[in-house]
Design a protein around this motif. Structure first.
Motif, PDB file in Angstrom:
ATOM      1  N   GLU A 108      40.796  36.476  39.465  1.00 36.53           N
ATOM      2  CA  GLU A 108      40.337  37.749  40.011  1.00 36.53           C
ATOM      3  C   GLU A 108      41.548  38.659  40.263  1.00 36.53           C
ATOM      4  O   GLU A 108      42.683  38.192  40.394  1.00 36.53           O
ATOM      5  N   ALA A 109      41.282  39.949  40.342  1.00 37.55           N
ATOM      6  CA  ALA A 109      42.310  40.889  40.780  1.00 37.55           C
ATOM      7  C   ALA A 109      42.196  40.985  42.298  1.00 37.55           C
ATOM      8  O   ALA A 109      41.098  40.923  42.854  1.00 37.55           O
ATOM      9  N   PHE A 120      35.491  40.763  34.985  1.00 39.53           N
ATOM     10  CA  PHE A 120      34.507  40.666  33.907  1.00 39.53           C
ATOM     11  C   PHE A 120      33.161  41.270  34.303  1.00 39.53           C
ATOM     12  O   PHE A 120      32.438  41.794  33.458  1.00 39.53           O
ATOM     13  N   THR A 121      32.831  41.187  35.601  1.00 37.71           N
ATOM     14  CA  THR A 121      31.547  41.732  36.062  1.00 37.71           C
ATOM     15  C   THR A 121      31.708  43.052  36.801  1.00 37.71           C
ATOM     16  O   THR A 121      30.735  43.776  36.974  1.00 37.71           O
ATOM     17  N   GLY A 122      32.936  43.322  37.280  1.00 30.82           N
ATOM     18  CA  GLY A 122      33.168  44.535  38.068  1.00 30.82           C
ATOM     19  C   GLY A 122      32.812  44.364  39.536  1.00 30.82           C
ATOM     20  O   GLY A 122      32.993  45.288  40.333  1.00 30.82           O
TER      21      GLY A 122
END
Length: 164
Positions: free
Chosen positions: A74-75, A102-104
């Motif tokens: 994750e970021a 990937f999902t926002g």
């Protein structure tokens, strides 16, 4: 300190984003708390220096609240800003968000308050300019800061030293 030297919260606002790698995580695959604490101290110091344009030292980190784990891959985004000032000290608020790239999906994972003191070349405290909140959320943090300041002073007076 006169009002001309007062600075808006926005002057100190600092954002740092990093990707969480395997070396940043524990056996659960989530970010080490100590690694996050280091990043919080770093972004807080940047924010404090932006506010006062002077070197700073960490005086305290309190109310560090871990709300949700940050997973590998994750970021992690840290946002910091000065909420309140005293003579030579500044309270800095940090909000940490994780993002699944990937999902926002984004979520708040941690919040923290730290106090920094501005110092001169000899390490002596120096005055800092006042801070001016610019919106309701900043005003709420600013208005509640004197109570947190008093709690820090009380905590400091109650310290136990095992060498006494």
């Amino acid at each position: 300190m006169n009002e001309e030297t007062a600075r808006p919260v926005g002057k100190s606002r600092s954002v740092m984003t990093e990707l969480v790698f395997p070396t940043d995580t524990n056996h659960h695959g989530t970010m080490f708390g100590g690694t996050l604490m280091k990043a919080i101290d770093k972004i807080s110091a940047i924010s404090a220096m932006r506010h006062c344009n002077k070197p700073v030292v960490t005086a305290s980190t309190d109310s560090l609240d871990f709300l949700s784990p940050i997973r590998m891959g994750e970021a992690v985004e840290l946002e910091a800003f000065v909420t309140w000032t005293h003579r030579s000290s500044m309270e800095v608020y940090v909000i940490v968000r994780a993002e699944n790239l990937f999902t926002g999906e984004r979520r708040i994972t941690c919040t923290a308050f730290s106090t920094f003191v501005a110092v001169d070349e000899e390490g002596k405290p120096v005055r800092v300019p006042p801070v001016v909140p610019g919106n309701d959320a900043e005003r709420k943090l600013h208005d509640s800061a004197p109570e947190r300041h008093q709690l820090r002073l009380k905590r400091r007076s109650q310290r136990y030293a095992s060498t006494e």
